[in-house]
Scaffold this active site. Structure first.
Site, PDB file in Angstrom:
ATOM      1  N   TYR A   1       2.191  10.061 -11.300  1.00 49.91           N
ATOM      2  CA  TYR A   1       1.354   9.213 -10.439  1.00 49.91           C
ATOM      3  C   TYR A   1       0.515   8.264 -11.291  1.00 49.91           C
ATOM      4  CZ  TYR A   1      -2.100   8.063  -6.805  1.00 49.91           C
ATOM      5  OH  TYR A   1      -2.917   7.406  -5.916  1.00 49.91           O
TER       6      TYR A   1
ATOM      7  N   ILE B   1     -10.491   9.076  -1.580  1.00 49.98           N
ATOM      8  CA  ILE B   1     -10.718   8.521  -0.246  1.00 49.98           C
ATOM      9  C   ILE B   1     -10.400   9.612   0.774  1.00 49.98           C
ATOM     10  CG2 ILE B   1     -10.130   6.685   1.388  1.00 49.98           C
ATOM     11  CD1 ILE B   1     -11.489   5.682  -1.192  1.00 49.98           C
TER      12      ILE B   1
ATOM     13  N   ASN C   1       0.790  -1.218   0.000  1.00 50.96           N
ATOM     14  CA  ASN C   1       0.000   0.000   0.000  1.00 50.96           C
ATOM     15  C   ASN C   1       0.829   1.279   0.000  1.00 50.96           C
ATOM     16  OD1 ASN C   1      -2.378   1.798   0.874  1.00 50.96           O
ATOM     17  ND2 ASN C   1      -1.058   1.885   2.679  1.00 50.96           N
TER      18      ASN C   1
ATOM     19  N   LYS D   1       0.715   4.153 -11.212  1.00 45.84           N
ATOM     20  CA  LYS D   1      -0.427   3.325 -10.826  1.00 45.84           C
ATOM     21  C   LYS D   1      -0.892   2.425 -11.965  1.00 45.84           C
ATOM     22  CE  LYS D   1      -0.787   4.619  -6.535  1.00 45.84           C
ATOM     23  NZ  LYS D   1      -0.542   3.669  -5.430  1.00 45.84           N
TER      24      LYS D   1
ATOM     25  N   THR E   1      -8.699  10.844   3.163  1.00 42.63           N
ATOM     26  CA  THR E   1      -7.432  10.749   3.884  1.00 42.63           C
ATOM     27  C   THR E   1      -6.688  12.072   3.714  1.00 42.63           C
ATOM     28  OG1 THR E   1      -6.216   9.910   1.968  1.00 42.63           O
ATOM     29  CG2 THR E   1      -7.315   8.274   3.374  1.00 42.63           C
TER      30      THR E   1
END
Length: 250
Positions: free
Chosen positions: A156, A189, A90, A160, A191
């Site tokens: 990014y 999400i 993760n 991914k 976060t």
């Protein structure tokens, strides 16, 4: 005896957010949990949360971009608990927002090394231990940015997409050896990451862009990760599960 009792789960990037909630979810199911992260204080807090709930866990400070540290992580896991049954790879970083032509080689190396090389190194050392035991389950954290494109986070997105491809390849390499490899692809999400990227107001707007009308919660990703490791997902490998409130189908 519950399915996860006496089993061992490893979570990289377990210091906060999705990683922390997944570590807690594994522990709630009865697994012993190993937390790996560069951040000491936050990771120890994750361990304390698990222990306070009656679970068992320990922390190994690890930089997943360094082979020697990942190898040490697996060695310490086996030395402490004797086995490794599940891994959630993760650990990741979003890098710096901006057009690709404005990015530096340093940023490219940092993001690719963490998000892609880190997942590859993790599996490189996790899988041999699982082979010794006769099987295991791995879940890699990709993103909806591993399924579709977004402007201003090109590195990014590349990293991914790479995780999705790596997941497919290793799933095929080890399908007949009782090792399943899947990925989760979260959208927004709730976060620290979207807060850093968009600010509080921008984060709210991003949430509204999801057909469900909100950001996801870390525990919603955690539930999917634990399920993908369970016997209930025993015929699933090489898949990338979008946990996205409908974002990628609109």
């Amino acid at each position: 005896m519950a399915e996860f009792d006496n089993k061992v789960a490893l979570v990289t990037g377990g210091s906060s957010g999705i990683g922390r909630d997944t570590a807690l979810a594994f522990a709630e199911k009865g697994a012993k949990v190993v937390i790996a992260s560069r951040r000491v204080t936050e990771s120890k807090q994750t361990v304390e949360l698990i222990q306070a709930a009656g679970g068992e866990a320990f922390f190994v400070q690890t930089d997943v971009t360094k082979a020697t540290e990942v190898e040490n992580l697996i060695n310490q896991t086996v030395a402490t608990y004797g086995r490794l049954d599940y891994a959630f790879n993760n650990a990741g970083t979003e890098g710096i927002y901006g057009r690709s032509i404005e990015q530096t080689e340093e940023t490219w190396n940092h993001v690719i090394d963490t998000n892609l090389k880190g997942v590859w190194l993790s599996m490189k050392y996790e899988i041999p231990q699982m082979l010794k035991q006769g099987g295991g389950a791995i879940v890699n954290n990709s993103s909806i940015a591993g399924l579709i494109g977004f402007p201003n986070i090109s590195i990014y997105v590349a990293s991914k997409h790479g995780v999705v491809g790596l997941t497919k390849a290793l799933a095929l390499e080890h399908a007949k050896e009782n090792i399943r490899v899947n990925a989760v692809c979260p959208a927004g999400i709730d976060t620290d990451m979207p807060t850093r990227g968009f600010g509080e107001q921008g984060k709210a707007s991003f949430g509204a862009a999801h057909p469900i009308g909100r950001l996801g919660q870390p525990k919603e990703v955690a539930s999917a990760v634990v399920w993908l490791c369970s016997d209930g997902a025993s015929f699933i490998t090489g898949q990338s599960l979008a946990i996205d409130g409908g974002f990628t189908v609109q």
